[in-house]
Structures are given as structure tokens and as C-alpha cells.
Design a protein around this motif. Structure first.
Motif, mmCIF file in Angstrom:
data_model
loop_
_atom_site.group_PDB
_atom_site.id
_atom_site.type_symbol
_atom_site.label_atom_id
_atom_site.label_comp_id
_atom_site.label_asym_id
_atom_site.label_seq_id
_atom_site.Cartn_x
_atom_site.Cartn_y
_atom_site.Cartn_z
ATOM 1 N N HIS A 105 -15.091 6.196 37.802
ATOM 2 C CA HIS A 105 -16.327 6.077 37.343
ATOM 3 C C HIS A 105 -16.883 5.049 38.448
ATOM 4 O O HIS A 105 -16.204 3.769 38.304
ATOM 5 C CB HIS A 105 -16.285 5.733 35.851
ATOM 6 N N ASN A 106 -17.869 5.207 39.139
ATOM 7 C CA ASN A 106 -18.424 4.301 40.255
ATOM 8 C C ASN A 106 -19.807 3.862 39.432
ATOM 9 O O ASN A 106 -20.793 4.640 39.468
ATOM 10 C CB ASN A 106 -18.749 4.702 41.468
ATOM 11 N N GLU A 107 -19.636 2.888 38.485
ATOM 12 C CA GLU A 107 -20.940 2.290 37.761
ATOM 13 C C GLU A 107 -22.094 2.002 38.727
ATOM 14 O O GLU A 107 -23.184 1.869 38.192
ATOM 15 C CB GLU A 107 -20.547 1.380 36.932
ATOM 16 N N THR A 108 -21.624 1.165 39.836
ATOM 17 C CA THR A 108 -22.603 0.814 40.768
ATOM 18 C C THR A 108 -23.613 1.867 41.255
ATOM 19 O O THR A 108 -24.953 1.772 41.227
ATOM 20 C CB THR A 108 -22.021 0.114 41.937
ATOM 21 N N ASP A 109 -22.994 2.981 41.492
ATOM 22 C CA ASP A 109 -23.734 4.074 41.996
ATOM 23 C C ASP A 109 -23.952 5.097 41.000
ATOM 24 O O ASP A 109 -24.538 6.395 41.204
ATOM 25 C CB ASP A 109 -23.228 4.871 43.270
ATOM 26 N N HIS A 110 -23.670 4.958 39.873
ATOM 27 C CA HIS A 110 -23.896 5.825 38.673
ATOM 28 C C HIS A 110 -23.196 7.136 38.840
ATOM 29 O O HIS A 110 -24.265 8.234 38.558
ATOM 30 C CB HIS A 110 -25.419 5.876 38.277
ATOM 31 N N ILE A 111 -21.957 7.353 39.179
ATOM 32 C CA ILE A 111 -21.412 8.614 39.573
ATOM 33 C C ILE A 111 -20.103 8.604 38.955
ATOM 34 O O ILE A 111 -19.275 7.740 38.890
ATOM 35 C CB ILE A 111 -21.186 8.916 41.084
ATOM 36 N N PHE A 112 -19.726 9.690 38.257
ATOM 37 C CA PHE A 112 -18.238 10.157 37.775
ATOM 38 C C PHE A 112 -17.862 11.082 38.745
ATOM 39 O O PHE A 112 -18.548 12.141 39.167
ATOM 40 C CB PHE A 112 -18.344 10.740 36.335
ATOM 41 N N GLU A 113 -16.630 10.853 39.541
ATOM 42 C CA GLU A 113 -16.253 11.733 40.741
ATOM 43 C C GLU A 113 -14.733 12.093 40.728
ATOM 44 O O GLU A 113 -14.066 11.259 40.150
ATOM 45 C CB GLU A 113 -16.616 11.212 41.978
ATOM 46 N N ASP A 163 -18.017 24.817 45.832
ATOM 47 C CA ASP A 163 -17.842 26.358 45.760
ATOM 48 C C ASP A 163 -16.384 26.833 45.742
ATOM 49 O O ASP A 163 -16.046 27.491 44.716
ATOM 50 C CB ASP A 163 -18.635 27.150 46.761
ATOM 51 N N ALA A 164 -15.733 26.113 46.556
ATOM 52 C CA ALA A 164 -14.328 26.457 46.879
ATOM 53 C C ALA A 164 -13.449 25.935 45.475
ATOM 54 O O ALA A 164 -12.458 26.452 45.028
ATOM 55 C CB ALA A 164 -13.468 25.595 47.711
ATOM 56 N N LEU A 165 -14.125 25.097 44.653
ATOM 57 C CA LEU A 165 -13.667 24.627 43.288
ATOM 58 C C LEU A 165 -14.141 25.157 41.972
ATOM 59 O O LEU A 165 -13.695 24.747 40.995
ATOM 60 C CB LEU A 165 -13.471 23.225 43.190
ATOM 61 N N ALA A 166 -15.003 26.107 42.077
ATOM 62 C CA ALA A 166 -15.888 26.544 41.060
ATOM 63 C C ALA A 166 -14.932 27.320 40.049
ATOM 64 O O ALA A 166 -14.008 28.079 40.493
ATOM 65 C CB ALA A 166 -17.014 27.537 41.576
ATOM 66 N N GLY A 167 -15.174 27.164 38.844
ATOM 67 C CA GLY A 167 -14.615 28.207 37.585
ATOM 68 C C GLY A 167 -13.271 27.431 37.344
ATOM 69 O O GLY A 167 -12.366 28.292 36.434
ATOM 70 N N GLN A 168 -12.896 26.280 37.590
ATOM 71 C CA GLN A 168 -11.554 25.720 37.290
ATOM 72 C C GLN A 168 -11.806 24.650 36.169
ATOM 73 O O GLN A 168 -10.836 23.784 36.001
ATOM 74 C CB GLN A 168 -11.084 25.056 38.568
ATOM 75 N N GLY A 169 -13.034 24.398 35.547
ATOM 76 C CA GLY A 169 -13.291 23.474 34.409
ATOM 77 C C GLY A 169 -13.505 21.958 35.085
ATOM 78 O O GLY A 169 -13.472 21.094 34.264
ATOM 79 N N ILE A 170 -13.793 21.924 36.002
ATOM 80 C CA ILE A 170 -14.135 20.687 36.753
ATOM 81 C C ILE A 170 -15.219 19.825 36.222
ATOM 82 O O ILE A 170 -15.313 18.645 35.775
ATOM 83 C CB ILE A 170 -13.943 20.557 38.227
ATOM 84 N N ALA A 171 -16.372 20.682 36.307
ATOM 85 C CA ALA A 171 -17.487 20.340 35.685
ATOM 86 C C ALA A 171 -17.388 19.673 34.241
ATOM 87 O O ALA A 171 -17.930 18.899 33.718
ATOM 88 C CB ALA A 171 -18.697 21.442 35.689
ATOM 89 N N ALA A 172 -16.739 20.442 33.480
ATOM 90 C CA ALA A 172 -16.609 20.198 32.003
ATOM 91 C C ALA A 172 -15.670 18.970 31.729
ATOM 92 O O ALA A 172 -16.022 17.975 31.222
ATOM 93 C CB ALA A 172 -15.665 21.260 31.364
ATOM 94 N N ARG A 173 -14.849 18.699 32.895
ATOM 95 C CA ARG A 173 -13.999 17.361 32.757
ATOM 96 C C ARG A 173 -14.908 16.319 32.993
ATOM 97 O O ARG A 173 -14.803 15.117 32.588
ATOM 98 C CB ARG A 173 -12.764 17.493 33.741
ATOM 99 N N LEU A 174 -15.672 16.429 34.069
ATOM 100 C CA LEU A 174 -16.705 15.260 34.308
ATOM 101 C C LEU A 174 -17.673 15.191 33.112
ATOM 102 O O LEU A 174 -17.893 13.940 32.749
ATOM 103 C CB LEU A 174 -17.476 15.833 35.767
ATOM 104 N N ALA A 175 -18.059 16.116 32.684
ATOM 105 C CA ALA A 175 -19.024 16.102 31.425
ATOM 106 C C ALA A 175 -18.619 15.242 30.356
ATOM 107 O O ALA A 175 -18.927 14.287 29.609
ATOM 108 C CB ALA A 175 -19.700 17.236 31.154
ATOM 109 N N ASP A 176 -17.091 15.759 30.152
ATOM 110 C CA ASP A 176 -16.337 15.022 28.838
ATOM 111 C C ASP A 176 -16.251 13.522 29.326
ATOM 112 O O ASP A 176 -16.284 12.712 28.244
ATOM 113 C CB ASP A 176 -14.960 15.660 28.631
ATOM 114 N N ALA A 177 -15.869 13.045 30.515
ATOM 115 C CA ALA A 177 -15.734 11.860 30.657
ATOM 116 C C ALA A 177 -16.755 11.128 30.720
ATOM 117 O O ALA A 177 -16.946 9.919 30.231
ATOM 118 C CB ALA A 177 -15.135 11.546 32.122
#
Length: 83
Positions: A4-12, A40-54
Motif C-alpha cells: 500500500h503506497n499511501e502517498t500515491d493512493h495505490i495498492f499494488e 492481461d497476462a495475469l487475468a483470471g487469477q483473482g488478483i483484482a479480488a485480492r487488491l479489492a479485499d486489501a
């Protein structure tokens, strides 16, 4: 690992294939998700869901009001019956 980069407002998460991230704005305690991006190479692996949850856990723990201008986050919140 999600950073979590709070300065730039990004979870990455950095991968060899690229960076996946969730970007938000913070307007005095009103946090708004504006993008959730997964290469695109990482699509469908639940990564967006992990970011949303965090993001959601962080915002909730800090008693922020949550909004979404991001189609993915809006759908995630509906699936989890948030708002």
C-alpha cells in the motif's frame, strides 16, 4: 505481496509480467476507487479480488467512507453486499 503506497493512493502487486494495482482518491476520509488494473497476462487469477479485499479492509479499519468509480470494484462490492 500487496503493497500500500499511501502517498500515491495505490495498492499494488509487482509481477514479472507487470504491475497490478488499485488506485483510489482520498478526499478527507471519503475514499473512491478509480481504477483496478491487472496485466492481461495475469487475468483470471483473482488478483483484482485480492487488491479489492486489501483496499476494503484498510478503508474499513480506518473508518473511511468508500465509493467506487471503478466497474470492477463496484461489482466486487455488490458481490460482497457492501453498500
Amino acid at each position: 505481496m500487496i503493497t500500500h503506497n499511501e502517498t500515491d493512493h495505490i495498492f499494488e502487486i509487482n509481477y514479472p509480467e507487470g504491475k497490478a494495482y488499485l488506485e483510489y482518491t482520498d478526499d478527507h476520509g471519503l475514499v473512491t476507487v478509480i481504477h483496478t488494473i491487472v496485466p492481461d497476462a495475469l487475468a483470471g487469477q483473482g488478483i483484482a479480488a485480492r487488491l479489492a479485499d486489501a483496499f476494503y479492509r484498510w478503508a474499513s479499519e480506518n473508518h473511511y467512507t468508500i465509493q467506487s468509480d471503478c466497474s470492477y470494484m463496484t461489482a466486487w462490492m455488490k458481490r460482497h453486499k457492501i453498500n
